[in-house]
Scaffold this active site. Structure first.
Site, short mmCIF file in Angstrom:
data_model
loop_
_atom_site.label_atom_id
_atom_site.label_comp_id
_atom_site.label_asym_id
_atom_site.label_seq_id
_atom_site.Cartn_x
_atom_site.Cartn_y
_atom_site.Cartn_z
N ASP A 92 0.84 -1.21 0.00
CA ASP A 92 0.00 0.00 0.00
C ASP A 92 0.87 1.26 0.00
OD1 ASP A 92 -2.31 1.49 0.14
OD2 ASP A 92 -3.05 0.56 1.97
N CYS A 146 -1.03 -1.05 -4.46
CA CYS A 146 -2.19 -0.34 -3.95
C CYS A 146 -1.72 1.05 -3.52
CB CYS A 146 -2.74 -1.11 -2.74
SG CYS A 146 -4.05 -0.29 -1.84
N ASP A 179 -10.49 1.96 -3.72
CA ASP A 179 -11.09 1.69 -2.41
C ASP A 179 -12.60 1.64 -2.51
OD1 ASP A 179 -8.84 1.38 -0.94
OD2 ASP A 179 -8.83 3.38 -0.06
#
Ligand code: DGJ
Length: 744
Positions: free
Chosen positions: A479, A527, A549
């Site tokens: 992420d 991500c 998301d």
């Protein structure tokens, strides 16, 4: 060889059965552009395409010659200040303050195959016959600098890749203040510029505008390619659509600050440039130092946007993505983020995993919150040590418990960041990106580690390596949740601060490269608060990316539709989540959530133990369905049929067809219900005219030509004769999946 150099006319012709790209060495020894488009036959000379004539108020290159002006010719890699007044492909600041350059043709090298780009992601070949490369060396004698322009034409795709490499041979330092990967002068401005723009939770919406005189551009200055604009544009001729017409695609294999621009001049020439954003960029080249630009991937389609996208999909899926996961079908995962957020313990996790296994899922992903004291987003990034309060038996025990259930185990990291409240920050406050004596801006309560420094990357590599070695981890979600501000590196000299943003992304690539080399079995999913760094650069390292998301099925129609403009279905993480949806607060049926998420790498992101038996049964069937068809879904040919971006749109559809044309999966989605609607027909594309296709759920049979010309007769009452597993579903946000197979 599909590249010809004509020594006499000084022309290059790159061609395959679909495209031709022709350019020449001009009288000033720089490179002129002659043509890029549908293939034309080779001839001894294309000199007639080089158009010059005397015009008033024009600056000309040679004394006594009123015809040759760089303002009036099309060029390959133009510079500013020597009769061309448009924005250039590059600029070099020299010791005396001048920015004028003169890179003259020196030599060329044509070879089979394609070279790697050092430290950067790029498309590749597996055998030499797949592509031919042309490297052109140009040289500026005054500053002793070399410029190598690289062109690769793929044999079986309407695709050319381009990049540029600079080398300073002089004793004096020089500064690149701009160096695009590609410049292309198209002889017309009769195009619409297509871009993928948005924001967090509504990434990659398709936006179109007619070209106008002057500059139109999109860019990122955030340190990541961004959710706001994707590093891609297309120019589509005014009569083109998804299925027909001319389209030029420009995609950048890069994850940092980029710019894509079209400048329309007074003569209706459209100059397209794409590359690193020159804003804030400056790269110092000392003697013998080199700079390599990222790669740009050019597609020409005369069969509309779908064919452009299909060309990108196939190339990116098979010759950009790497590693063993490139060709494997992707596991169906269950992720705990929207199920628990930070609030979990071992029991909760094991229970979700257990139910996941019962429903047919294959991988459990433990998301944010497993390390340090991370009970919310204010602490612990950088402290990659398990939180024993939540997981008393550690990650390796959890991983093995989950593996015992028959699931693989995956783990979340945010390697590029540090929380102010963390051991790492306490020990290394100088490791963050920040400008001396200036306030440090925050984003999600976190700071950005200075990945332009190898010592920082080394540290994070060792930490991650340790965890990935100690436990049985099959998947990593990488992420990245904030953008870079106050860009400055404590390790770089004043003259090199313009390098920070690019060096940062090189550091990210370096960490990825080291980890995927050491752990080749791990599937990486990139991500960035969803799709904030969803680009071709990332695909080289992580063959899968968290698309957004936003997991609301209706919103996802737009996001996945837009994303499919460039990126393959196999790379789009697509999850079924709970309702009311956490981002859009919308309630959609489980069927519709599944029917949208099928067109991606399917996953589930909700507390499976809160489902009733009927819902569990449905999910089980969804998973059986996906497993049956995922090979085709992930590797077939994807067509967008009707767009969610058109005005008053109520019906959206897309389809995937297997390469042998024997299986077709169609998704059709209705936003709002209409009472007593009209009769609809949905025309399919890409089928075999003569094959007889059977709709599995109804048994109805149609020939391919019927389906493509007459269309699939749709019953808009959505009466359930489809793959919704016998359930009659009506009302808003409804959908149908049709599977058609050839009936022999
Ligand atoms: C942002 C990601 O996009 C989410 O999926 C989740 O992993 C959170 N970060 C965790 O903090």
């Amino acid at each position: 060889m599909s590249i010809i150099f004509n020594e006499k006319t000084k022309e290059f012709h790159l061609y395959n059965k679909e495209i031709s790209y022709i350019f020449n060495i001009m009288p000033n020894s720089q490179l002129g552009h002659l043509y890029f488009g549908k293939n034309v036959k080779h001839r001894d000379s294309f000199e007639h395409l080089f158009q010059v004539e005397a015009r008033a108020l024009t600056a000309c290159v040679f004394e006594g010659d009123l015809t040759f002006s760089l303002e009036h010719v099309k060029q390959e890699y133009p510079s500013y200040g020597t009769t061309d007044f448009r924005e250039p492909a590059f600029e070099i600041l020299q010791g005396n303050g001048s920015r004028i350059t003169d890179f003259k043709y020196k030599s060329n090298h044509i070879f089979k195959g394609k070279k790697k780009l050092k430290g950067l992601p790029a498309t590749y070949v597996e055998n030499y016959d797949e592509a031919t490369t042309l490297e052109i060396t140009l040289f500026d004698d005054l500053i002793n600098a070399e410029l190598i322009l690289s062109y690769t034409i793929f044999e079986n795709y309407p695709i050319i890749t381009r990049s540029a490499r600079y080398k300073n041979y002089g004793n004096d330092e020089i500064y690149l203040t701009g160096c695009m990967s590609l410049s292309l002068d198209l002889p017309s401005d009769e195009y619409e510029m297509v871009q993928l723009s948005g924001a967090w939770s509504r990434e990659r919406y398709i936006t179109e505008r007619k070209l106008k005189p002057g500059i139109q551009s999109i860019y990122s200055a955030r340190g990541a390619s961004s959710a706001n604009h994707n590093p891609f544009i297309a120019l589509k001729s005014l009569n083109a659509d998804e299925f027909q017409g001319e389209v030029y695609g420009f995609s950048l294999v890069y994850s940092g600050n980029f710019k894509a621009q079209v400048e329309v001049d007074a003569y209706s020439v459209a100059r397209v440039t794409i590359g690193i954003n020159p804003f804030g960029f400056q790269w110092k080249l000392d003697k013998e130092e080199e700079f390599q630009t990222p790669e740009a991937v050019l597609v020409y389609s005369n069969k509309g946007l779908n064919y452009m996208s299909q060309s990108y999909h196939e190339l990116y899926r098979t010759r950009l993505a790497r590693g063993q996961w490139r060709d494997k079908v992707r596991p169906i995962l269950v992720n705990n983020w929207e199920a628990t957020y930070f609030d979990f313990n071992e029991d909760k996790i094991l229970n979700i995993a257990k139910t996941g296994k019962q429903l047919g899922m294959e991988l459990f992903v433990l998301d944010d919150g497993w390390f340090g004291k991370r009970n919310d987003d204010t602490t612990s990034l950088g402290d990659w040590v398990v939180d024993k309060n939540k997981l008393p038996n550690g990650i390796s025990n959890l991983a093995s418990e989950i593996e015992k259930m028959g699931l693989k185990f995956g783990l979340w990291f945010e390697p590029e960041m540090v929380s102010k409240v963390s051991e790492l920050y306490k020990n290394h406050p100088d490791w963050i990106i920040s400008t001396p004596n200036r306030r440090v801006s925050h984003g999600r309560n976190q700071l950005v580690l200075d990945f332009s420094r190898t010592d920082v990357v080394d540290y994070i590599y060792n930490k991650m390596s340790e965890i990935l070695t100690q436990s049985s981890i099959s998947y990593v979600k990488w992420d990245m949740n904030r953008n870079i501000t106050e860009a400055f590196s404590a390790k770089l000299s004043a003259k090199r601060q313009g390098e920070v943003m690019h060096r940062y992304i090189l550091g990210v690539y370096d960490l990825y490269e080291r980890l995927i080399s050491k752990f080749p079995d791990i599937l990486f999913e990139s991500c960035a608060s969803g799709g904030g760094r969803f680009d071709a650069g990332m695909l080289y390292y992580a063959p899968q990316a968290w698309t957004s998301d936003d997991t609301d099925a209706v919103e996802r129609l737009k996001i996945q539709y837009g994303t499919s403009m460039v990126y393959p279905i196999s790379c789009m993480g697509a999850h079924v989540s709970a309702v009311p949806n956490h981002q859009a607060k919308r309630i959609t049926s489980l069927d519709t959530r599944g029917n949208v998420a099928y067109f991606g790498a399917l996953g589930y992101e909700l507390d499976l133990n809160k489902l009733n038996d009927n819902e569990k049964l449905k999910i089980k069937k969804q998973i059986e369905f996906y497993k049956k068809y995922r090979e085709i879904i992930q590797k077939g040919i994807f067509y967008r049929l009707s767009s969610p971006f058109e005005n008053d749109v109520n019906y959206i559809s897309w389809m995937i067809i297997s390469k042998d044309k024997n299986t077709v999966i169609v998704g059709r989605y209705r936003i709002l219900n209409k009472p007593n609607p009209g009769y609809e027909r949905l025309r399919l594309v890409g089928l075999d005219n003569n094959k007889l296709y059977k709709i599995i759920s109804t048994g109805d049979k149609y020939y391919g030509d019927e389906l493509m010309n007459i269309g699939l007769l749709i019953n808009d009452n959505f009466t359930g004769f489809n793959e919704n597993f016998g359930e009659i579903e009506d009302g808003d946000f409804n959908s149908q999946i049709f599977v058609l197979t050839v009936d022999n």
